[in-house]
Enzyme design. Structure first.
Site: not given
Ligand code: 13P
Length: 257
Positions: A165, A96, A11-13, A94, A232-233, A211, A171
């Site tokens: 999640e 967010e 997930n590159w957000k 998600h 994510g990151g 994470s 994050g």
């Molecule tokens: P991180 O891996 O950066 O914690 O993000 C997880 C995420 O929100 C994937 O959708």
């Protein structure tokens, strides 16, 4: 026991630019991975990413989908459009989007239905926040998220993924331990068994997100009810992302023997 193919989703957000995103998946081109690999770029990059990955087995997913089919909904993108653009998966609900864009279980339910109707695989995201975990209501929160987001939805099992999640792990660098993640995934599968029966629930792939990095991927993936990771990151870092996908491939190959 049903064998579920391991899956890694990036997930590159809201991250770019295109060069960085291409770098993070360049090593996948021309290689076969037993695990399924999906990248979810910002909408605007979907076409270019498809083109860049055309000689790979990597799938493209969207980070969201409209709950509307068509009409006067400025800024929205429908499930049909995403399918036409080449997406095979779409993230739904998600945390967010729930916390910043007022999404809730009811909107997720409509989106899941739209995705399925357009042959997109929904990746329904659920998870408790820190306060809910501290108050020991994690299971209640998850049950409600599942029941309401899937209300009236018929599933075969291989047509959906569920991503757990925990909000407190996203994050923060503070991933759930493999044991805690397994306990929750097992609970989610139990709930899915209540909703859909054992045969369907055994087919549904459950992903952990929050994470994830190359150091914790192996232990998370080796848990019985964790079938994949939503990253994510670390998916923006080619070194981490490749290592995570390799772990999933090792897991997938082990299932074949
Ligand atoms: P991180 O891996 O950066 O914690 O993000 C997880 C995420 O929100 C994937 O959708």
């Amino acid at each position: 026991m049903h064998t579920r193919r391991p899956i890694i989703i990036a997930n590159w957000k809201l991250n770019g630019g295109l060069d960085l995103l291409c770098t993070s998946v360049a090593s996948f081109i021309g290689k076969h991975h037993e695990a399924e690999i999906v990248v979810c770029p910002p909408y605007i990059y979907i076409r270019e990413m498809l083109n860049f990955l055309r000689h790979s087995e990597v799938f493209i997913g969207s980070q969201n989908v409209s709950k509307f089919e068509s009409g006067a909904y400025t800024g929205e993108t429908s499930a049909q459009m995403l399918k036409e653009a080449g997406c095979e998966f779409c993230l739904i609900g998600h945390s967010e989007r729930r916390s910043m864009f007022r999404e809730n279980n009811a909107s997720c339910q409509i989106k899941v239905a739209r995705a399925l109707a357009n042959k997109l695989t929904p990746v329904l995201c659920i998870g408790e926040n820190e306060e809910q975990r501290d108050n020991q209501v994690t299971k209640d929160v998850l049950t409600r998220q599942l029941e309401e987001s899937l209300e009236g939805i018929e599933l075969t099992g291989d047509d959906i993924c569920i991503a757990y999640e925990p909000v407190w792990a996203i994050g923060t660098g503070n991933a759930a331990s493999p044991e805690i993640a397994q306990e929750v995934h097992q609970f989610i599968r139990q709930e899915l068994t209540c909703l859909y029966g054992a045969e369907t629930a055994q087919k549904i792939r459950l992903l952990y997100g929050g994470s994830v990095n190359k150091n914790n991927a192996k232990d998370l993936l080796s848990q019985q009810d964790i079938d994949g990771l939503l990253v994510g990151g670390a998916s923006l870092d080619p070194d981490h992302f490749l290592a995570i996908c390799q772990q999933a491939t090792i897991q997938a190959e082990a299932q074949l023997v």
